[in-house]
Design a protein around this motif. Structure first.
Motif, PDB file in Angstrom:
ATOM      1  N   LYS A  22       0.826  -1.212   0.000  1.00 25.63           N
ATOM      2  CA  LYS A  22       0.000   0.000   0.000  1.00 25.63           C
ATOM      3  C   LYS A  22       0.855   1.254   0.000  1.00 25.63           C
ATOM      4  O   LYS A  22       0.496   2.268  -0.573  1.00 25.63           O
ATOM      5  N   TRP A  24       1.672   3.166   2.698  1.00 24.85           N
ATOM      6  CA  TRP A  24       1.363   4.167   3.725  1.00 24.85           C
ATOM      7  C   TRP A  24       0.763   3.502   4.951  1.00 24.85           C
ATOM      8  O   TRP A  24       0.221   2.403   4.869  1.00 24.85           O
ATOM      9  N   TYR A  41       4.583   7.451   4.742  1.00 27.07           N
ATOM     10  CA  TYR A  41       4.479   7.076   3.329  1.00 27.07           C
ATOM     11  C   TYR A  41       5.829   6.640   2.805  1.00 27.07           C
ATOM     12  O   TYR A  41       6.864   7.078   3.305  1.00 27.07           O
ATOM     13  N   LEU A  44       7.043   6.759  -3.456  1.00 26.66           N
ATOM     14  CA  LEU A  44       6.161   6.548  -4.609  1.00 26.66           C
ATOM     15  C   LEU A  44       4.702   6.806  -4.243  1.00 26.66           C
ATOM     16  O   LEU A  44       3.990   7.533  -4.945  1.00 26.66           O
ATOM     17  N   ARG A  45       4.242   6.227  -3.152  1.00 25.11           N
ATOM     18  CA  ARG A  45       2.840   6.423  -2.740  1.00 25.11           C
ATOM     19  C   ARG A  45       2.582   7.878  -2.375  1.00 25.11           C
ATOM     20  O   ARG A  45       1.508   8.409  -2.647  1.00 25.11           O
ATOM     21  N   ALA A  47       4.010  10.509  -3.735  1.00 29.16           N
ATOM     22  CA  ALA A  47       3.857  11.233  -5.004  1.00 29.16           C
ATOM     23  C   ALA A  47       2.480  10.984  -5.610  1.00 29.16           C
ATOM     24  O   ALA A  47       1.831  11.915  -6.112  1.00 29.16           O
ATOM     25  N   GLN A  48       2.006   9.745  -5.557  1.00 32.22           N
ATOM     26  CA  GLN A  48       0.677   9.437  -6.081  1.00 32.22           C
ATOM     27  C   GLN A  48      -0.406  10.173  -5.296  1.00 32.22           C
ATOM     28  O   GLN A  48      -1.324  10.756  -5.884  1.00 32.22           O
ATOM     29  N   SER A  49      -0.296  10.163  -3.980  1.00 33.24           N
ATOM     30  CA  SER A  49      -1.297  10.821  -3.138  1.00 33.24           C
ATOM     31  C   SER A  49      -1.295  12.329  -3.356  1.00 33.24           C
ATOM     32  O   SER A  49      -2.362  12.953  -3.426  1.00 33.24           O
ATOM     33  N   GLY A  51      -0.400  13.888  -6.062  1.00 36.17           N
ATOM     34  CA  GLY A  51      -1.019  14.114  -7.372  1.00 36.17           C
ATOM     35  C   GLY A  51      -2.538  14.047  -7.310  1.00 36.17           C
ATOM     36  O   GLY A  51      -3.238  14.898  -7.873  1.00 36.17           O
ATOM     37  N   GLU A  52      -3.055  13.044  -6.608  1.00 34.01           N
ATOM     38  CA  GLU A  52      -4.508  12.900  -6.474  1.00 34.01           C
ATOM     39  C   GLU A  52      -5.116  14.092  -5.733  1.00 34.01           C
ATOM     40  O   GLU A  52      -6.150  14.623  -6.135  1.00 34.01           O
ATOM     41  N   ASN A  55      -5.079  17.243  -7.930  1.00 31.91           N
ATOM     42  CA  ASN A  55      -6.125  17.184  -8.944  1.00 31.91           C
ATOM     43  C   ASN A  55      -7.501  17.433  -8.343  1.00 31.91           C
ATOM     44  O   ASN A  55      -8.351  18.054  -8.977  1.00 31.91           O
TER      45      ASN A  55
END
Length: 89
Positions: A22, A24, A41, A44-45, A47-49, A51-52, A55
């Protein structure tokens, strides 16, 4: 300083393997006279979070964030120990 890390629940190897995937986990650092909830975290996670959230909301605000190479108990314990030594908590 004496402290302890409170994990969200008792976790075995299988639970930790899933948590690492996961990327995190939320933990609580407890010490004499205080406690702090910390979001942990992997890069990688995170950065994804981010970004989300960018947005969706257009900003990111995180009160207490700890980023470790991989979300494992060893990495978290090591990072928290260093932060305690530096009087972060």
């Amino acid at each position: 300083m004496e402290y302890r890390i409170e994990w969200p629940a008792p976790m075995d190897e299988s639970d930790w393997a899933m948590q690492e995937i996961k990327g995190w986990i939320d933990v609580t650092i407890v010490w004499d006279g205080g406690r702090r909830d910390v979001e942990v975290y992997d890069p990688l996670r995170l950065a994804q979070s981010v970004g989300e959230l960018m947005n969706h909301y257009g900003y990111v605000a995180v009160k207490y964030l700890l980023v470790v190479p991989r979300v494992t108990p060893e990495n978290i314990e090591s990072a928290v120990s260093e932060l305690v030594d530096k009087h972060f908590f």
